[in-house]
Design a protein around this motif. Structure first.
Motif, PDB file in Angstrom:
ATOM      1  N   ARG A 104      51.390  53.234 -41.689  1.00  8.59           N
ATOM      2  CA  ARG A 104      50.182  53.755 -41.259  1.00  8.59           C
ATOM      3  C   ARG A 104      50.490  54.421 -39.411  1.00  8.59           C
ATOM      4  O   ARG A 104      50.600  52.964 -38.883  1.00  8.59           O
ATOM      5  CB  ARG A 104      48.521  53.727 -41.454  1.00  8.59           C
ATOM      6  N   LEU A 105      51.028  55.846 -39.072  1.00  6.10           N
ATOM      7  CA  LEU A 105      51.144  56.100 -37.868  1.00  6.10           C
ATOM      8  C   LEU A 105      49.638  55.356 -36.867  1.00  6.10           C
ATOM      9  O   LEU A 105      48.093  56.219 -37.075  1.00  6.10           O
ATOM     10  CB  LEU A 105      51.266  57.463 -37.282  1.00  6.10           C
ATOM     11  N   GLN A 106      49.959  55.279 -35.520  1.00  4.67           N
ATOM     12  CA  GLN A 106      48.477  55.535 -35.626  1.00  4.67           C
ATOM     13  C   GLN A 106      48.446  56.104 -33.739  1.00  4.67           C
ATOM     14  O   GLN A 106      47.470  56.411 -32.989  1.00  4.67           O
ATOM     15  CB  GLN A 106      48.012  54.071 -34.793  1.00  4.67           C
ATOM     16  N   GLN A 107      49.731  56.315 -33.865  1.00  5.31           N
ATOM     17  CA  GLN A 107      49.898  56.998 -31.878  1.00  5.31           C
ATOM     18  C   GLN A 107      51.598  57.679 -31.947  1.00  5.31           C
ATOM     19  O   GLN A 107      52.752  56.685 -31.569  1.00  5.31           O
ATOM     20  CB  GLN A 107      49.936  56.015 -30.734  1.00  5.31           C
ATOM     21  N   GLY A 108      51.318  58.288 -31.812  1.00  2.02           N
ATOM     22  CA  GLY A 108      52.732  58.630 -31.041  1.00  2.02           C
ATOM     23  C   GLY A 108      53.733  60.153 -32.453  1.00  2.02           C
ATOM     24  O   GLY A 108      52.765  60.561 -32.940  1.00  2.02           O
ATOM     25  N   THR A 109      54.530  60.360 -32.527  1.00  2.00           N
ATOM     26  CA  THR A 109      54.829  61.614 -33.718  1.00  2.00           C
ATOM     27  C   THR A 109      55.391  60.899 -34.519  1.00  2.00           C
ATOM     28  O   THR A 109      55.620  60.162 -34.836  1.00  2.00           O
ATOM     29  CB  THR A 109      55.957  62.975 -32.673  1.00  2.00           C
ATOM     30  N   GLY A 110      56.169  61.527 -35.817  1.00  2.00           N
ATOM     31  CA  GLY A 110      56.646  61.406 -37.166  1.00  2.00           C
ATOM     32  C   GLY A 110      55.496  61.343 -37.769  1.00  2.00           C
ATOM     33  O   GLY A 110      54.553  61.692 -37.859  1.00  2.00           O
ATOM     34  N   PRO A 111      55.970  61.299 -39.163  1.00  2.00           N
ATOM     35  CA  PRO A 111      54.775  61.222 -40.560  1.00  2.00           C
ATOM     36  C   PRO A 111      54.183  60.275 -40.483  1.00  2.00           C
ATOM     37  O   PRO A 111      54.304  59.131 -39.612  1.00  2.00           O
ATOM     38  CB  PRO A 111      56.040  60.856 -41.674  1.00  2.00           C
ATOM     39  N   ARG A 112      52.704  60.391 -41.155  1.00  2.00           N
ATOM     40  CA  ARG A 112      52.252  59.894 -40.857  1.00  2.00           C
ATOM     41  C   ARG A 112      51.705  58.461 -41.365  1.00  2.00           C
ATOM     42  O   ARG A 112      50.712  57.389 -41.413  1.00  2.00           O
ATOM     43  CB  ARG A 112      50.243  60.465 -41.506  1.00  2.00           C
ATOM     44  N   GLU A 113      52.528  58.839 -42.432  1.00  2.00           N
ATOM     45  CA  GLU A 113      52.681  57.330 -42.769  1.00  2.00           C
ATOM     46  C   GLU A 113      54.235  56.764 -43.492  1.00  2.00           C
ATOM     47  O   GLU A 113      54.545  58.404 -44.315  1.00  2.00           O
ATOM     48  CB  GLU A 113      51.564  56.474 -44.658  1.00  2.00           C
ATOM     49  N   GLY A 114      54.946  55.960 -44.500  1.00  2.58           N
ATOM     50  CA  GLY A 114      56.038  56.278 -44.374  1.00  2.58           C
ATOM     51  C   GLY A 114      56.495  54.583 -44.517  1.00  2.58           C
ATOM     52  O   GLY A 114      55.954  54.014 -44.120  1.00  2.58           O
ATOM     53  N   TRP A 115      57.945  54.287 -45.408  1.00  6.26           N
ATOM     54  CA  TRP A 115      58.667  52.667 -44.789  1.00  6.26           C
ATOM     55  C   TRP A 115      59.684  53.136 -44.100  1.00  6.26           C
ATOM     56  O   TRP A 115      60.363  53.648 -43.722  1.00  6.26           O
ATOM     57  CB  TRP A 115      59.158  52.634 -46.986  1.00  6.26           C
ATOM     58  N   VAL A 116      59.927  52.134 -43.381  1.00  6.71           N
ATOM     59  CA  VAL A 116      60.643  51.379 -42.865  1.00  6.71           C
ATOM     60  C   VAL A 116      61.628  50.996 -42.515  1.00  6.71           C
ATOM     61  O   VAL A 116      60.810  49.639 -42.836  1.00  6.71           O
ATOM     62  CB  VAL A 116      60.697  52.603 -40.727  1.00  6.71           C
ATOM     63  N   THR A 117      62.406  50.425 -41.778  1.00  4.75           N
ATOM     64  CA  THR A 117      63.866  49.600 -41.860  1.00  4.75           C
ATOM     65  C   THR A 117      63.182  48.536 -40.172  1.00  4.75           C
ATOM     66  O   THR A 117      62.766  49.185 -39.587  1.00  4.75           O
ATOM     67  CB  THR A 117      65.060  50.087 -41.758  1.00  4.75           C
ATOM     68  N   VAL A 118      62.568  47.495 -40.510  1.00  8.16           N
ATOM     69  CA  VAL A 118      62.970  46.278 -39.001  1.00  8.16           C
ATOM     70  C   VAL A 118      63.565  46.803 -38.230  1.00  8.16           C
ATOM     71  O   VAL A 118      63.210  46.400 -36.889  1.00  8.16           O
ATOM     72  CB  VAL A 118      61.434  45.157 -39.655  1.00  8.16           C
ATOM     73  N   ARG A 119      64.544  45.743 -38.896  1.00  7.79           N
ATOM     74  CA  ARG A 119      65.431  45.593 -38.279  1.00  7.79           C
ATOM     75  C   ARG A 119      66.842  46.334 -39.271  1.00  7.79           C
ATOM     76  O   ARG A 119      67.279  45.853 -40.449  1.00  7.79           O
ATOM     77  CB  ARG A 119      65.749  44.413 -38.256  1.00  7.79           C
ATOM     78  N   LEU A 120      68.473  46.747 -37.881  1.00 12.83           N
ATOM     79  CA  LEU A 120      69.434  46.935 -38.745  1.00 12.83           C
ATOM     80  C   LEU A 120      70.262  45.335 -39.930  1.00 12.83           C
ATOM     81  O   LEU A 120      69.990  44.854 -39.350  1.00 12.83           O
ATOM     82  CB  LEU A 120      70.343  48.143 -38.294  1.00 12.83           C
ATOM     83  N   ALA A 121      71.229  45.899 -40.731  1.00 12.02           N
ATOM     84  CA  ALA A 121      71.786  44.549 -41.182  1.00 12.02           C
ATOM     85  C   ALA A 121      72.535  44.005 -40.011  1.00 12.02           C
ATOM     86  O   ALA A 121      72.671  42.518 -39.964  1.00 12.02           O
ATOM     87  CB  ALA A 121      72.998  45.191 -42.433  1.00 12.02           C
ATOM     88  N   GLY A 122      73.360  44.414 -38.715  1.00 16.91           N
ATOM     89  CA  GLY A 122      73.966  43.802 -37.804  1.00 16.91           C
ATOM     90  C   GLY A 122      72.974  43.336 -36.744  1.00 16.91           C
ATOM     91  O   GLY A 122      73.273  42.772 -36.523  1.00 16.91           O
ATOM     92  N   GLY A 123      70.942  43.034 -37.060  1.00 16.02           N
ATOM     93  CA  GLY A 123      70.542  42.743 -36.250  1.00 16.02           C
ATOM     94  C   GLY A 123      69.888  43.575 -34.911  1.00 16.02           C
ATOM     95  O   GLY A 123      68.426  42.774 -34.663  1.00 16.02           O
ATOM     96  N   LYS A 124      70.500  44.973 -35.295  1.00 14.10           N
ATOM     97  CA  LYS A 124      69.443  45.587 -34.414  1.00 14.10           C
ATOM     98  C   LYS A 124      68.372  45.875 -34.573  1.00 14.10           C
ATOM     99  O   LYS A 124      67.567  46.627 -36.390  1.00 14.10           O
ATOM    100  CB  LYS A 124      70.385  46.187 -33.923  1.00 14.10           C
ATOM    101  N   GLU A 125      67.194  45.669 -34.050  1.00 13.40           N
ATOM    102  CA  GLU A 125      65.579  45.924 -33.484  1.00 13.40           C
ATOM    103  C   GLU A 125      65.900  47.322 -34.219  1.00 13.40           C
ATOM    104  O   GLU A 125      65.653  47.601 -33.280  1.00 13.40           O
ATOM    105  CB  GLU A 125      64.876  44.508 -33.249  1.00 13.40           C
ATOM    106  N   LEU A 126      64.354  47.942 -34.679  1.00 12.26           N
ATOM    107  CA  LEU A 126      64.395  48.948 -35.301  1.00 12.26           C
ATOM    108  C   LEU A 126      62.800  49.328 -34.289  1.00 12.26           C
ATOM    109  O   LEU A 126      62.185  50.556 -33.867  1.00 12.26           O
ATOM    110  CB  LEU A 126      64.484  50.156 -35.865  1.00 12.26           C
ATOM    111  N   LEU A 127      61.468  47.504 -34.540  1.00 15.21           N
ATOM    112  CA  LEU A 127      59.967  48.207 -34.451  1.00 15.21           C
ATOM    113  C   LEU A 127      59.928  46.975 -33.407  1.00 15.21           C
ATOM    114  O   LEU A 127      60.746  45.908 -33.518  1.00 15.21           O
ATOM    115  CB  LEU A 127      59.527  47.630 -35.634  1.00 15.21           C
TER     116      LEU A 127
END
Length: 127
Positions: A104-127
């Motif tokens: 659930r979005l708390q601050q910033g822009t983007g969809p209010r809710e949804g599913w995201v990947t924490v880290r890519l297959a190569g190990g790069k962190e997104l969150l």
């Protein structure tokens, strides 16, 4: 300290807890570094910590693409959201499945809710 000792045992690295060099584990054994954020930031069962507080994540990936991809469900083939979750956004974890979280979005822009990947297959962190 007890928590750090449990992590050392779980990872199987040397446990020389030296707090003078910054993070105790970084100072103790370099092979622990890839596991520190994953283990310390991730809840073991639910999206609430043992003290009943929600888990919050900050989006650190996708700066070169305008944010990270959001999907309507946990699957990598589920429908894409119309917009990306902006880098720097703060989200509350509602549920997790492997390396994916429902938020659930708390601050910033983007969809209010949804599913995201924490880290890519190569190990790069997104969150």
């Amino acid at each position: 300290v007890e928590l750090l000792e449990k992590l050392a045992a779980r990872i199987g690295c040397e446990k020389k807890l030296d707090f003078e060099g910054g993070h105790a584990f970084a100072a103790a054994d370099a092979k622990c570094l890839p596991f520190i954020n994953d283990w310390l930031r991730r809840p073991s069962v639910s999206a609430e910590t043992s003290n009943g507080h929600s888990v919050l994540w900050k989006v650190i990936g996708g700066a070169d693409k305008g944010g990270i991809i959001v999907r309507s469900g946990p699957g990598l083939t589920d429908e894409l959201a119309k917009e990306r979750l902006a880098t720097g956004a703060l989200v509350e974890e509602v549920e997790s499945r492997g390396d994916r979280i429902r938020y659930r979005l708390q601050q910033g822009t983007g969809p209010r809710e949804g599913w995201v990947t924490v880290r890519l297959a190569g190990g790069k962190e997104l969150l």
